[in-house]
Design a protein around this motif. Structure first.
Motif, short mmCIF file in Angstrom:
data_model
loop_
_atom_site.label_atom_id
_atom_site.label_comp_id
_atom_site.label_asym_id
_atom_site.label_seq_id
_atom_site.Cartn_x
_atom_site.Cartn_y
_atom_site.Cartn_z
N LYS A 9 -2.61 -1.87 2.82
CA LYS A 9 -1.33 -2.02 2.11
C LYS A 9 -0.40 -0.90 2.54
O LYS A 9 -0.79 0.27 2.53
N THR A 11 3.38 1.04 2.10
CA THR A 11 4.53 1.29 1.21
C THR A 11 5.64 2.02 1.99
O THR A 11 5.39 2.53 3.08
N ASN A 12 6.81 2.05 1.38
CA ASN A 12 7.99 2.58 2.08
C ASN A 12 7.81 4.02 2.49
O ASN A 12 7.47 4.88 1.68
N SER A 41 11.76 -5.39 4.71
CA SER A 41 10.87 -4.35 5.26
C SER A 41 10.74 -4.55 6.75
O SER A 41 10.55 -5.68 7.25
N ASN A 88 11.87 0.22 4.13
CA ASN A 88 12.44 -0.77 3.22
C ASN A 88 13.96 -0.57 3.08
O ASN A 88 14.47 0.53 3.22
N ASN A 93 10.68 -0.50 -3.48
CA ASN A 93 9.33 -0.68 -4.02
C ASN A 93 8.56 -1.82 -3.36
O ASN A 93 7.43 -2.11 -3.77
N GLU A 95 6.22 -3.97 -0.89
CA GLU A 95 4.95 -3.63 -0.20
C GLU A 95 4.68 -4.67 0.88
O GLU A 95 5.01 -5.85 0.74
#
Length: 228
Positions: A9, A11-12, A41, A88, A93, A95
């Motif tokens: 996973k 994230t930004n 993203s 992003n 937020n 993913e």
């Protein structure tokens, strides 16, 4: 295990490093985004080229509600560390999930040589085993032929036990011996045969043997009367 599932996973602004286990390669096959409708993203990868130089590339852009996912076909070796990151916009937020699988990688040249040498040794051992087995089979056939050529030895007849012979002899009746005449009997018979015939008996025999004289017929009476 030959193949294993893999997933991370993102994230930004954070980077995730991935290095496959030794002897395996990583196949990245899918990317998807999770966020609100304004989430966008950009997915990037940082690795090394074949010359060992740093290499950075954009793999694709994900837009929530429009391009929620796409497929990939990327393979990364175990001898290089690979980094993944996203940037992003609209929804910080959001993913991104990457997925794929580990699988055994291609063998090195040294490994190939080792395997080839092992295969050669194994093949030589197999050939030697086959030769030994063939020689054993030949020896067994020779032994079988020799055994077939040997004449059969007939067992000698077993003589009858003496007890059985005695029993058989006892069953047959014994012959009575022939009595020989005694000397006295032989002498008496010879004397009787040798005795001379008596004179009286001889005379009677002679009389019987001489023929009887003929008797003259009587004279007739008529002749006498004529003479008178």
């Amino acid at each position: 295990m030959s193949v294993a599932f893999w997933s991370i996973k993102l994230t930004n602004g954070k980077t995730v490093e991935v290095q496959p286990p030794e002897g395996y390669v990583l196949n990245v096959s899918h990317a998807s985004i999770s966020g609100n409708n304004n989430a966008v993203s950009v997915l990037k990868v940082i690795t090394e080229s074949i010359d060992g130089e740093p290499l950075e590339a954009v793999l694709g852009t994900l837009r929530s509600g429009k391009t929620d996912q796409f497929g990939l076909s990327l393979i990364f070796g175990y001898d290089v560390v690979t980094k993944f990151t996203i940037t992003n916009s609209g929804d910080n937020n959001a993913e991104v999930f990457l997925s794929g699988y580990f699988q055994p990688g291609p063998l090195d040249e040294d490994d190939d040589e080792d395997i080839d040498s092992d295969d050669e040794v194994d093949s030589e051992e197999d050939d030697e085993d086959e030769e030994d087995e063939s020689e054993e089979v030949k020896d067994d056939k020779k032994v079988e032929k020799k055994e077939e050529k040997k004449p059969e030895v007939k067992a000698a007849p077993v003589p009858a036990a003496p007890k059985t012979v005695a029993k058989e002899a006892s069953k047959t009746p014994a012959k009575e011996p022939v009595k020989q005449p005694t000397k006295e009997v032989v002498k008496s018979t010879t004397k009787e045969v040798a005795k001379p015939v008596s004179k009286e008996v001889a005379k009677t025999d002679k009389k019987a043997a001489t023929p009887a004289k003929p008797v003259a017929p009587p004279a007739d009476d008529d002749d006498d009367d004529d003479d008178d």
